[in-house]
Design an enzyme around this catalytic site. Structure first.
Site, PDB file in Angstrom:
ATOM      1  N   GLU A 487       0.829  -1.209   0.000  1.00  0.00           N
ATOM      2  CA  GLU A 487       0.000   0.000   0.000  1.00  0.00           C
ATOM      3  C   GLU A 487       0.863   1.258   0.000  1.00  0.00           C
ATOM      4  OE1 GLU A 487      -2.860  -0.523  -0.844  1.00  0.00           O
ATOM      5  OE2 GLU A 487      -3.063  -2.630  -0.265  1.00  0.00           O
ATOM      6  N   HIS A 490       1.731   2.011  -3.592  1.00  0.00           N
ATOM      7  CA  HIS A 490       0.650   2.755  -4.267  1.00  0.00           C
ATOM      8  C   HIS A 490       0.687   4.213  -3.822  1.00  0.00           C
ATOM      9  CE1 HIS A 490      -1.511  -0.392  -6.313  1.00  0.00           C
ATOM     10  NE2 HIS A 490      -1.793  -1.069  -5.221  1.00  0.00           N
ATOM     11  N   GLU A 516      -0.600  -1.944 -10.627  1.00  0.00           N
ATOM     12  CA  GLU A 516       0.027  -2.657  -9.503  1.00  0.00           C
ATOM     13  C   GLU A 516       1.556  -2.656  -9.581  1.00  0.00           C
ATOM     14  OE1 GLU A 516      -1.488  -3.637  -6.818  1.00  0.00           O
ATOM     15  OE2 GLU A 516      -3.493  -3.198  -7.552  1.00  0.00           O
ATOM     16  N   HIS A 618     -14.831 -13.723 -11.625  1.00  0.00           N
ATOM     17  CA  HIS A 618     -13.998 -12.632 -12.122  1.00  0.00           C
ATOM     18  C   HIS A 618     -14.424 -12.231 -13.529  1.00  0.00           C
ATOM     19  CE1 HIS A 618     -11.095 -13.457  -8.910  1.00  0.00           C
ATOM     20  NE2 HIS A 618     -10.535 -12.318  -9.220  1.00  0.00           N
ATOM     21  N   PHE A 620     -17.278 -13.559 -15.448  1.00  0.00           N
ATOM     22  CA  PHE A 620     -18.692 -13.479 -15.825  1.00  0.00           C
ATOM     23  C   PHE A 620     -19.530 -12.682 -14.836  1.00  0.00           C
ATOM     24  CE2 PHE A 620     -17.179 -17.391 -17.900  1.00  0.00           C
ATOM     25  CZ  PHE A 620     -17.364 -16.985 -19.208  1.00  0.00           C
ATOM     26  N   GLY A 622     -17.809 -10.194 -12.742  1.00  0.00           N
ATOM     27  CA  GLY A 622     -17.024  -9.029 -12.333  1.00  0.00           C
ATOM     28  C   GLY A 622     -16.366  -8.348 -13.519  1.00  0.00           C
ATOM     29  N   GLY A 623     -15.343  -7.568 -13.261  1.00  0.00           N
ATOM     30  CA  GLY A 623     -14.771  -6.713 -14.298  1.00  0.00           C
ATOM     31  C   GLY A 623     -13.536  -7.247 -14.999  1.00  0.00           C
ATOM     32  N   TYR A 624     -13.254  -8.541 -14.869  1.00  0.00           N
ATOM     33  CA  TYR A 624     -11.994  -9.061 -15.402  1.00  0.00           C
ATOM     34  C   TYR A 624     -12.098  -9.698 -16.784  1.00  0.00           C
ATOM     35  CZ  TYR A 624      -9.240  -8.231 -11.222  1.00  0.00           C
ATOM     36  OH  TYR A 624      -8.538  -7.639 -10.202  1.00  0.00           O
TER      37      TYR A 624
HETATM   38 ZN   LIG Z   1      -2.575  -3.043  -4.974  1.00  0.00          ZN
END
Ligand SMILES: [Zn+2]
Length: 704
Positions: A487, A490, A516, A618, A620, A622-624
């Site tokens: 973190e 980031h 990432e 992920h 179907f 979600g956004g992957y």
């Molecule tokens: Zn991260």
């Protein structure tokens, strides 16, 4: 633009934009009236903007940044408090206004007058006067509007919107079916022998689940125990349950979830894939993979396929070795199944092997990592690498809980650069699990408090580690230390940005398969002996971590890394193949595609009845979709960036500082103002390769 911060803020601290957010004063009762008043104001400002927008930076882009920021300064506080000081009252207030906030965001992103003005700016005489960062911001605003259908007219637009609605609905139904199917299955065990080997924590959970299911007398010691298919039950049972027949039943149930009866996701998968292809074609892309990659760093499908193939060969060979090792180990332990290991034996024997090889636990490590010691070490590393000084400034900013810390970041000359909050400890009653970095304020020249200045960035770092107990500071597990470094990585990209345009500063505008990079980059330092020993110090004796423990930590990093990598490649490859080259109306089914990919990405083929696609949330739910590869893509970048430091010599202070300054001036400073490949190349001097990731994972020949 009309704006009366003074009057509104006097009554409502949520709308006070005079300084840092007033986390100590904002209450749930401020949310509804504050956000509604703000949205009303912003809506009329936006209408005025749309009516008078000109194809110029000052007319089209700057007001957009200012509008978005005014919303974010209030809504960001609400979102943050939802995560760290949740309550029924806050949740109700959030729910009451969230739809309008989302709607306003969509309106901003899909505005036709704004889109036309941005296109005219791009195609007109003013374009060449914009610098590269401005051009990229305009380009991405146009792209995002286009991907949300703003360029479509008439029937095409209606069809596009209908597809969006149906896809959203299908994703929700897909996820609900998985949830319901997961809940619908359980093994109820009554015999002591059926739970042999299970850890105490799982027995407690299983007895609690049994009680919740009506078996009021269930106890961890005597049962009955209820084992479900949710991960907190499923994973430890597969790793520790000694009854092979029960592992098999559980495994078979797990890989066929949501694949039959009223919860069957098979027809939903077919429909989703067909709709995605149609959506892509409406936007003039050949298939959904091309549409997905239009907003990512990976330039095209071929580049993703190359990456997956680069990793596949070494991962395949290592995964075969992993399996041979398990077989040999099971034989050594005289297991009856040693000659015929099946899919439901792998996790079990992998855990036995792990125990015998790396005999240490998290609890052995915690005393060496008290939070104050770790923070000192982390800040010293940041100073060595990037020439920045982090100093505590507790009390200088309002906080939402007494445990929250506030820090300032300055350069070597003491000039202030940024600040951040750190909320380190778990508070189950009011704080969401996991860890995250979020923006509190973004760097911006336009929104500077004084003309000619710049608004410095402020970050939120939120972790969920063990709180201090018994007069001792918080003692961190290795994973908690890793999370803090992640973190903080980031946070550095948010805080050390030098971009003055708010829409591309820090982590803004960064493609999600590249986001990432700086976070995972920081984790690598924990496997450098001097760094790890340097952040350690026994809570009682002050002794650094013993060398023997360090060696075990480093060895455990590559344990079964080939098998883990290959599994990710199986998922990523299947996802990609379903969205590229697969014809939803053709003769092949999605399960045929899965099996085709499995032939080269699994050393133990899936069962013929395996239907893991039916629970592949992920992709179907979600956004992957056509994006699962991102995990590996970003890992290649972060490992290769760390490789530059390894090449410089990790123990050569001067060389490390030199590489650190270059990293700071490129990856951390440029943020979303340049295409991510350009940023990477400006740091590394070349495009990324997967060599470093393979080496760190122990997958290069001769490195095991
Ligand atoms: Zn991260």
């Amino acid at each position: 633009m009309a704006d009366h911060p003074e009057t509104l803020a006097a009554e409502n601290p949520l709308l006070d934009r005079s300084g840092l957010p007033r986390f100590d004063a904002v209450e749930p009762r401020h949310v509804e009236p504050g956000v509604r008043a703000l949205l009303a104001e912003l809506s009329s400002d936006f209408e005025r903007l749309e009516a008078g927008v000109e194809p110029a930076w000052e007319s089209a882009v700057e007001p957009l940044e200012a509008l978005g920021d005014r919303l974010e300064r209030a809504w960001g506080v609400v979102r943050h408090l939802m995560g760290v000081r949740n309550s029924d009252a806050l949740r109700a207030a959030h729910q009451a206004v969230q739809p309008q906030v989302v709607e306003f965001g969509i309106r901003l992103g899909q505005s036709r007058p704004l889109y036309d003005a941005l296109c005219a700016l791009r195609d007109g005489p003013g374009w060449s006067r914009l610098d590269a960062a401005q051009q990229r911001i305009v380009g991405l605003l146009i792209r995002d509007a286009r991907l949300s259908g703003v360029g479509l007219d008439g029937e095409a637009r209606e069809r596009f919107n209908a597809i969006q609605l149906e896809l959203a609905e299908l994703a929700t139904r897909f996820g609900n079916n998985v949830l319901d199917a997961t809940k619908a299955f359980a093994l109820v065990l009554r015999d002591r022998d059926e739970v042999e080997g299970l850890p105490r924590s799982l027995l407690e959970l299983a007895a609690q689940l049994a009680r919740e299911a009506g078996l009021a007398d269930a106890t961890p010691e005597a049962g009955p125990w209820r084992i479900g298919l949710d991960l907190p039950c499923y994973v430890p049972f597969m790793e520790h349950g000694r009854r092979r027949d029960l592992r098999e039943r559980l495994y078979r149930a797990y890989v066929t979830r949501a694949s039959s009866g009223s919860l069957d996701n098979t027809p939903l998968i077919a429909r989703i894939l067909a709709l995605r292809r149609e959506e892509a074609r409406l936007l003039a892309y050949p298939d959904f993979a091309a549409l997905s990659l239009a907003s990512k760093m990976a330039p095209d499908v071929a580049a993703v396929e190359r990456l997956l193939e680069d990793l596949r060969g070494p991962a395949w060979a290592a995964s075969k070795r992993d399996l041979d090792e398990l077989r040999a180990f099971a034989r050594e332990r005289s297991a009856p199944e040693a000659g015929d290991l099946r899919l439901w034996d792998v996790a079990f024997w992998a855990e036995r092997l792990r125990e015998s090889r790396f005999a240490y636990s998290d609890e052995d490590l915690r005393p060496y990592f008290p939070l104050p010691r770790v923070l000192d070490g982390l800040f010293a590393l940041a100073r060595r690498l990037f020439g920045v000084r982090v100093t505590p400034a507790d009390g200088e900013a309002p906080v939402w809980h007494r445990d929250v810390r506030f820090f300032r970041v300055a350069d070597e000359q003491g000039r202030p650069l940024a600040a951040f909050y750190l909320d380190p400890y778990s508070r189950p009653g009011e704080k969401r699990g996991g860890a995250w970095m979020d923006e509190c304020l973004g760097r911006s020249r336009l929104l500077a408090p004084r003309p000619g200045g710049v608004r410095p960035p402020v970050a939120h770092l939120v972790c969920n580690q063990a709180p201090p107990t018994g007069g001792k500071p918080s003692l961190m597990s290795f994973h908690e230390v890793e999370t803090l470094f992640h973190e903080f990585g980031h946070g550095l990209q948010h805080m050390l940005t030098r971009v003055d345009y708010g829409l591309a500063a820090g982590i803004r505008n960064i493609e999600w398969d590249a986001v990432e990079l700086p976070s995972q980059f920081m984790e690598n330092w924990l496997y450098h002996r001097e760094t790890l020993l340097g952040i350690s110090g026994h809570v009682e004796t002050g002794e650094p971590l013993p060398d023997e423990l360090f060696r075990k930590i480093r060895a455990a990093r590559t344990f079964r890394a080939g098998s883990d990598t290959l599994r990710q490649l199986y998922f990523a490859g299947t996802d990609l193949a379903l969205h590229h080259g697969f014809d939803p109306d053709g003769g092949e089914t999605p399960f045929d595609v899965q099996r085709r990919v499995a032939e080269t990405t699994t050393v133990m083929p899936p069962l013929p009845e395996d239907r893991f696609l039916c629970s592949f949330g992920h992709v179907f739910g979600g956004g992957y979709a056509a994006g699962y590869y991102s995990y590996k893509w970003a890992e290649v970048l972060s490992a290769d960036a760390f490789g530059a430091f390894e090449e410089a010599g990790l123990d050569d202070a001067e060389a490390v500082a030199e590489a650190g300054r270059r990293y700071r001036d490129t990856v951390l400073a440029l943020g979303g103002s340049r295409p991510p490949m350009e940023v990477f190349v400006s740091f590394r001097g070349r495009e990324p390769t997967s060599e470093a990731l393979l080496r760190h994972s122990g997958l290069l020949e001769g490195t095991r």
